[in-house]
Design a protein around this motif. Structure first.
Motif, short mmCIF file in Angstrom:
data_model
loop_
_atom_site.label_atom_id
_atom_site.label_comp_id
_atom_site.label_asym_id
_atom_site.label_seq_id
_atom_site.Cartn_x
_atom_site.Cartn_y
_atom_site.Cartn_z
N ARG A 172 0.83 -1.20 0.00
CA ARG A 172 0.00 0.00 0.00
C ARG A 172 0.87 1.26 0.00
O ARG A 172 0.58 2.22 -0.71
CB ARG A 172 -0.94 0.00 1.21
N GLN A 173 1.93 1.25 0.79
CA GLN A 173 2.80 2.41 0.82
C GLN A 173 3.51 2.61 -0.51
O GLN A 173 3.64 3.75 -0.98
CB GLN A 173 3.83 2.23 1.95
N GLU A 174 3.95 1.53 -1.12
CA GLU A 174 4.55 1.63 -2.44
C GLU A 174 3.55 2.19 -3.46
O GLU A 174 3.88 3.08 -4.24
CB GLU A 174 5.05 0.26 -2.91
N ASN A 175 2.35 1.65 -3.46
CA ASN A 175 1.35 2.07 -4.44
C ASN A 175 0.99 3.53 -4.29
O ASN A 175 0.70 4.21 -5.28
CB ASN A 175 0.10 1.20 -4.33
N LEU A 176 1.00 4.03 -3.06
CA LEU A 176 0.73 5.46 -2.87
C LEU A 176 1.82 6.31 -3.51
O LEU A 176 1.54 7.36 -4.11
CB LEU A 176 0.63 5.78 -1.37
N ILE A 177 3.06 5.87 -3.39
CA ILE A 177 4.17 6.60 -4.04
C ILE A 177 4.02 6.57 -5.54
O ILE A 177 4.13 7.60 -6.23
CB ILE A 177 5.52 6.00 -3.60
N TYR A 178 3.76 5.37 -6.08
CA TYR A 178 3.62 5.26 -7.54
C TYR A 178 2.42 6.06 -8.04
O TYR A 178 2.50 6.70 -9.10
CB TYR A 178 3.45 3.79 -7.93
N LEU A 179 1.33 6.02 -7.30
CA LEU A 179 0.14 6.76 -7.71
C LEU A 179 0.41 8.26 -7.74
O LEU A 179 -0.02 8.97 -8.67
CB LEU A 179 -1.02 6.45 -6.76
N ALA A 180 1.15 8.76 -6.75
CA ALA A 180 1.46 10.19 -6.72
C ALA A 180 2.36 10.58 -7.89
O ALA A 180 2.15 11.61 -8.54
CB ALA A 180 2.14 10.54 -5.39
N VAL A 181 3.38 9.75 -8.18
CA VAL A 181 4.31 10.07 -9.26
C VAL A 181 3.61 10.05 -10.61
O VAL A 181 3.72 11.00 -11.42
CB VAL A 181 5.49 9.09 -9.26
N TRP A 182 2.84 8.99 -10.89
CA TRP A 182 2.17 8.91 -12.18
C TRP A 182 1.05 9.94 -12.30
O TRP A 182 0.77 10.43 -13.40
CB TRP A 182 1.62 7.50 -12.40
N GLY A 183 0.43 10.28 -11.21
CA GLY A 183 -0.57 11.34 -11.25
C GLY A 183 0.05 12.67 -11.66
O GLY A 183 -0.53 13.42 -12.46
N LEU A 184 1.25 12.97 -11.12
CA LEU A 184 1.93 14.20 -11.52
C LEU A 184 2.34 14.16 -12.99
O LEU A 184 2.25 15.17 -13.70
CB LEU A 184 3.16 14.40 -10.64
N LEU A 185 2.79 12.99 -13.46
CA LEU A 185 3.21 12.89 -14.85
C LEU A 185 2.04 13.11 -15.81
O LEU A 185 2.17 13.82 -16.82
CB LEU A 185 3.84 11.51 -15.10
N PHE A 186 0.90 12.53 -15.50
CA PHE A 186 -0.25 12.69 -16.39
C PHE A 186 -0.86 14.09 -16.26
O PHE A 186 -1.52 14.56 -17.19
CB PHE A 186 -1.31 11.63 -16.08
N ALA A 187 -0.67 14.73 -15.11
CA ALA A 187 -1.20 16.09 -14.95
C ALA A 187 -0.28 17.13 -15.56
O ALA A 187 -0.72 18.26 -15.82
CB ALA A 187 -1.42 16.39 -13.47
N ALA A 188 0.99 16.77 -15.81
CA ALA A 188 1.96 17.75 -16.31
C ALA A 188 1.55 18.35 -17.65
O ALA A 188 1.60 19.58 -17.81
CB ALA A 188 3.35 17.11 -16.39
N PRO A 189 1.16 17.57 -18.66
CA PRO A 189 0.77 18.21 -19.93
C PRO A 189 -0.44 19.12 -19.80
O PRO A 189 -0.52 20.15 -20.48
CB PRO A 189 0.49 17.02 -20.85
N LEU A 190 -1.39 18.76 -18.96
CA LEU A 190 -2.54 19.62 -18.75
C LEU A 190 -2.12 20.96 -18.14
O LEU A 190 -2.53 22.03 -18.60
CB LEU A 190 -3.56 18.94 -17.83
#
Length: 388
Positions: free
Chosen positions: A25-43
């Motif tokens: 769960r702790q790992e997935n929270l880190i990955y979710l935060a990183v990929w969320g930032l990556l997908f939000a970057a172009p927007l």
């Protein structure tokens, strides 16, 4: 209650699964935060451009183009995170891991080469038209002699974009391994600390059980000697011994006991031992008049006193035993001095001193001081330990 080994193993496995789930769960929270930032970057980037420049129009096609590229990396990341990385981190299957990763990288390169745009002639460039002169078609110009001509070449097998994409993919796999390795090492450290704590408790329990029989063996010998000499004192001694047994049975199992109880136990033991000896043995006990509300491990000091009686009493000449306890700045300062018997004991301190050294090392590590001086006529022990 009967001990069931199967239930214990099942409980350990359940605890391990719970720890792994928590770690995941702790790992997935880190990955979710990183990929969320990556997908939000172009927007965010396109939004900032539209705000700062009125000529720029918010174009979802640009966003979807970037998202399409990120989606490919996300799929490869999920493949690596859930299938490939565990092979190396948990399974230690290095050959299998690197073989599969190599094939994944090769497949990714093939995909990149197959989807790259072709290198075409510049936009707006047209081949020179055929000119007709005198009703006859003019022979076509040699394209090599045309000023605006650029030879059309096939696209290269690997370009800068492909190299950069592979480097990013390798770095992504490496970061994934680093995060998984960190959580794995942290989990291993926690389990190691738990095992060391359990081992410490087992060793301390073993040492306490070893001290008690040794102590009562000597005390019962004292009572046996008093039965024929003074039955009344023998009865009084049995009452005192019952108090001491109650202390050992009910307080000896605890990690720490109040300092007042340990001092009372020490006083009772020395009082009991005084009944056995004559005036030729000088026994003094100096305890603080006011004992602070502090605690210490049970049955820690008695071994030194017991050793003094065992090896410091001489029946041929006068001997002495001096026990002193002082409290200074939450530090217990214990000292025990005794004369040495004419005939030395071959046990050299017996079982008690060996165990108390082990207990001190296990309980305090380096946060204590123990000094033992074995002079010609006097044996001195000085111990300083912090009180909790």
């Amino acid at each position: 209650m009967k001990y069931n080994k199967t239930d214990s193993v099942t409980l350990l496995m359940m605890n391990k699964r719970m720890n792994l789930m928590k770690q995941s769960r702790q790992e997935n929270l880190i990955y979710l935060a990183v990929w969320g930032l990556l997908f939000a970057a172009p927007l965010l980037s396109l939004y900032v451009r539209t705000v700062s420049d009125a000529n720029v129009v918010f174009n979802w096609a640009e966003v979807f183009l970037v998202w399409r590229m990120l989606a490919i990396f996300l799929l490869l990341f999920l493949l690596h995170n859930f299938l490939l990385a565990p092979l190396l981190i948990h399974g230690h299957r290095r050959v299998t891991y690197f073989s599969i990763v190599t094939m994944v990288l090769a497949a990714f390169i093939v995909y990149q080469c197959s989807t790259k745009p072709d290198r075409r002639m510049p936009l707006g460039h047209r081949p020179p038209p055929r000119m007709e002169m005198a009703g006859k078609p003019r022979p076509p110009l040699n394209p090599r002699h045309h000023k605006g001509f650029r030879r059309q070449l096939p696209p290269p097998l690997v370009n800068e974009r492909d190299i950069l994409s592979v480097v990013v993919l390798v770095l992504m796999f490496g970061a994934n391994l680093g995060i998984k390795g960190y959580f794995r090492s942290r989990d291993d450290r926690k389990r190691l600390v738990e095992l060391e704590h359990q081992n410490l408790e087992q060793q301390l329990a073993y040492l306490r059980y070893q001290v008690s029989p040794h102590f009562f063996m000597n005390t019962l010998n004292n009572i046996h000697a008093l039965v024929d000499i003074d039955p009344a004192k023998a009865q009084e001694t049995i009452v005192e011994l019952s108090k001491m047994m109650r202390y050992v049975l009910y307080e000896g199992e605890k990690t720490n006991v109040p300092l007042t109880k340990e001092m009372a136990f020490l006083r009772t033991y020395i009082t009991l031992m005084q009944l056995r000896y004559t005036n030729k043995v000088s026994i003094s006990l100096d305890l603080p008049s006011q004992v602070p509300d502090r605690s210490l491990p049970p049955l820690l000091l008695i071994s030194f006193v017991e050793n003094a009686f065992k090896h410091g009493v001489s029946y041929q000449r006068e001997s002495f035993i001096e026990v002193k306890v002082a409290i200074v700045n939450d530090v217990l300062m214990f000292s025990c001095r005794n004369s040495k018997a004419d005939v030395p004991n071959d046990e050299k301190g017996g079982v008690g001193l060996t165990n108390v050294r082990k207990r001190l090392n296990l309980l305090y590590d380096h946060d204590y001081s123990l000094s033992i001086r074995d002079d010609a006529d006097v044996y001195t022990v000085e111990l300083n330990i912090p009180l909790s």
